[in-house]
Motif scaffolding. Structure first.
Motif, mmCIF file in Angstrom:
data_model
loop_
_atom_site.group_PDB
_atom_site.id
_atom_site.type_symbol
_atom_site.label_atom_id
_atom_site.label_comp_id
_atom_site.label_asym_id
_atom_site.label_seq_id
_atom_site.Cartn_x
_atom_site.Cartn_y
_atom_site.Cartn_z
ATOM 1 N N ARG A 32 0.617 -1.309 -0.142
ATOM 2 C CA ARG A 32 -0.105 0.148 -0.089
ATOM 3 C C ARG A 32 0.939 1.352 -0.039
ATOM 4 O O ARG A 32 0.665 2.182 -0.859
ATOM 5 C CB ARG A 32 -1.059 0.093 1.159
ATOM 6 C CG ARG A 32 -1.941 1.162 1.367
ATOM 7 C CD ARG A 32 -2.791 1.010 2.461
ATOM 8 N NE ARG A 32 -3.357 -0.210 2.332
ATOM 9 C CZ ARG A 32 -4.060 -0.852 3.543
ATOM 10 N NH1 ARG A 32 -4.150 -0.190 4.603
ATOM 11 N NH2 ARG A 32 -4.876 -2.021 3.463
ATOM 12 N N ALA A 33 1.928 1.276 0.785
ATOM 13 C CA ALA A 33 2.941 2.393 0.576
ATOM 14 C C ALA A 33 3.642 2.404 -0.592
ATOM 15 O O ALA A 33 3.680 3.701 -0.879
ATOM 16 C CB ALA A 33 3.782 2.010 1.848
ATOM 17 N N THR A 34 3.809 1.608 -1.136
ATOM 18 C CA THR A 34 4.425 1.452 -2.410
ATOM 19 C C THR A 34 3.398 2.299 -3.450
ATOM 20 O O THR A 34 3.545 3.230 -4.489
ATOM 21 C CB THR A 34 4.840 0.243 -3.122
ATOM 22 O OG1 THR A 34 5.846 -0.369 -2.159
ATOM 23 C CG2 THR A 34 5.607 0.303 -4.389
ATOM 24 N N GLU A 35 2.100 1.908 -3.375
ATOM 25 C CA GLU A 35 1.052 2.028 -4.293
ATOM 26 C C GLU A 35 0.701 3.794 -4.107
ATOM 27 O O GLU A 35 0.434 4.613 -4.760
ATOM 28 C CB GLU A 35 -0.080 1.424 -4.123
ATOM 29 C CG GLU A 35 -0.108 0.059 -4.868
ATOM 30 C CD GLU A 35 0.186 0.063 -6.260
ATOM 31 O OE1 GLU A 35 -0.627 1.099 -7.070
ATOM 32 O OE2 GLU A 35 1.156 -0.477 -6.657
ATOM 33 N N ILE A 36 1.012 4.000 -2.883
ATOM 34 C CA ILE A 36 0.781 5.456 -2.528
ATOM 35 C C ILE A 36 1.855 6.499 -3.186
ATOM 36 O O ILE A 36 1.442 7.777 -3.639
ATOM 37 C CB ILE A 36 0.636 5.890 -1.193
ATOM 38 C CG1 ILE A 36 -0.782 5.200 -0.267
ATOM 39 C CG2 ILE A 36 0.411 7.126 -0.632
ATOM 40 C CD1 ILE A 36 -0.931 5.211 1.118
ATOM 41 N N GLU A 37 3.053 6.105 -3.053
ATOM 42 C CA GLU A 37 4.163 6.806 -3.616
ATOM 43 C C GLU A 37 4.179 6.792 -5.004
ATOM 44 O O GLU A 37 4.630 7.794 -5.670
ATOM 45 C CB GLU A 37 5.284 6.180 -3.126
ATOM 46 C CG GLU A 37 5.936 5.973 -2.036
ATOM 47 C CD GLU A 37 7.150 5.314 -1.395
ATOM 48 O OE1 GLU A 37 7.595 4.487 -2.402
ATOM 49 O OE2 GLU A 37 7.668 5.272 -0.342
ATOM 50 N N ARG A 38 3.135 6.104 -5.801
ATOM 51 C CA ARG A 38 3.196 6.102 -7.348
ATOM 52 C C ARG A 38 2.050 7.225 -7.646
ATOM 53 O O ARG A 38 1.794 7.297 -8.952
ATOM 54 C CB ARG A 38 2.715 4.672 -7.972
ATOM 55 C CG ARG A 38 3.996 3.577 -7.551
ATOM 56 C CD ARG A 38 3.596 2.301 -7.933
ATOM 57 N NE ARG A 38 3.367 2.384 -9.497
ATOM 58 C CZ ARG A 38 2.362 1.660 -10.273
ATOM 59 N NH1 ARG A 38 1.592 0.825 -9.426
ATOM 60 N NH2 ARG A 38 2.195 1.776 -11.550
ATOM 61 N N ILE A 39 1.244 7.511 -6.791
ATOM 62 C CA ILE A 39 0.102 8.633 -7.075
ATOM 63 C C ILE A 39 0.633 9.812 -7.627
ATOM 64 O O ILE A 39 1.553 10.407 -7.052
ATOM 65 C CB ILE A 39 -0.730 8.647 -5.785
ATOM 66 C CG1 ILE A 39 -1.447 7.078 -5.637
ATOM 67 C CG2 ILE A 39 -2.235 9.593 -6.430
ATOM 68 C CD1 ILE A 39 -2.303 7.221 -4.296
ATOM 69 N N GLN A 40 0.058 10.141 -8.329
ATOM 70 C CA GLN A 40 0.478 11.700 -8.850
ATOM 71 C C GLN A 40 -0.982 12.616 -9.346
ATOM 72 O O GLN A 40 -1.903 11.814 -9.249
ATOM 73 C CB GLN A 40 1.245 11.633 -10.131
ATOM 74 C CG GLN A 40 2.672 11.106 -10.034
ATOM 75 C CD GLN A 40 3.260 11.044 -11.434
ATOM 76 O OE1 GLN A 40 2.986 10.808 -12.590
ATOM 77 N NE2 GLN A 40 4.794 11.611 -11.071
ATOM 78 N N ALA A 41 -0.988 13.739 -9.459
ATOM 79 C CA ALA A 41 -1.868 14.657 -9.715
ATOM 80 C C ALA A 41 -1.923 15.568 -10.432
ATOM 81 O O ALA A 41 -0.480 16.411 -10.363
ATOM 82 C CB ALA A 41 -2.822 14.882 -8.441
#
Length: 239
Positions: free
Chosen positions: A77-86
């Motif tokens: 989950r932490a890895t996925e959060i780090e991949r989020i952009q906006a």
């Protein structure tokens, strides 16, 4: 490659940074150190900068991203959060919007579109497996056209346009169910959209290639010749 022109763009766009903290801020600005709204302490937050200010949103406030992250264990989950952009921007009336991109492949992502208005956070999912291309507000800002794209190889990009009612942050209802209108608003991403502009508060005009066949090879030839284009009109249902 196609060029997107004639869009009404509101201020600057920024890239998201993700923060994990025990901050009690719901929406925060670090430009003057003030706290806008208190919420319960939450570890996962989406933090982005816009016009020299920093804003922070609890992930739990963004339903589609929160549900997506629930399927992972703590490490993944932490890895996925780090991949989020906006991509973030404001309307002329200073309402804040952000397109949060998650579950991304090489180029294409899923999207959760967020509005921050009067300290209230709303979100709505956009067409998945796409890129956020641009946006255009209607003159009264009650409707927002969002242009999404999906590439086919390196030569062709196909698009879909979504019209969001900014008061409810829901998909606006159109009064025309013609085949072409369905194609340019569907999740199929079958036709390139070259430009879009609002004629008035309820009428959006989009420009597409003037073709009867939108196959890959036909679109490549059309782009090389810079051939004719045509307009398609999308009208919002009004009561």
């Amino acid at each position: 490659m196609q060029k997107i022109v004639g869009l009404i763009i509101a201020l600057s766009m920024t890239v998201l940074t993700i923060g994990c903290s025990d901050s009690s801020r719901n929406i925060s600005s670090n430009s003057n150190g003030t706290q806008v709204q208190n919420v319960q302490k939450e570890a996962g937050r989406l933090t982005f900068s816009l016009n020299s200010k920093e804003y922070s949103i609890p992930i739990q406030k963004v339903d589609s991203i929160y549900k997506y992250l629930e399927q992972f264990d703590q490490s993944d989950r932490a890895t996925e959060i780090e991949r989020i952009q906006a991509t973030a921007f404001t309307s002329n009336s200073r309402i804040i919007y952000g397109d949060f991109q998650y579950s991304c492949g090489t180029k294409l992502c899923n999207h959760s579109f967020v509005q921050i208005k009067n300290d209230e956070i709303k979100s709505v999912p956009l067409h998945s497996g796409s890129t956020f291309s641009d946006h255009a507000f209607s003159p009264n800002e009650k409707n927002l056209a969002i242009l999404l794209g999906k590439n086919e190889g390196t030569d062709v990009v196909r698009n879909s346009v979504m019209i969001i009612n900014t008061e409810s942050l829901t998909l606006a209802e159109l009064d025309d169910a013609s085949d072409m209108v369905n194609k340019v608003t569907s999740t199929d991403f079958s036709i390139p959209i070259l430009s879009l502009h609002w004629e008035n508060d309820t009428t959006l005009k989009i420009t597409i290639p003037d073709l009867t066949d939108y196959s890959f090879e036909t679109l490549k030839q059309w782009q090389q010749k810079e051939s004719k284009a045509k307009e398609v009109t999308l009208r919002i249902t009004t009561i």
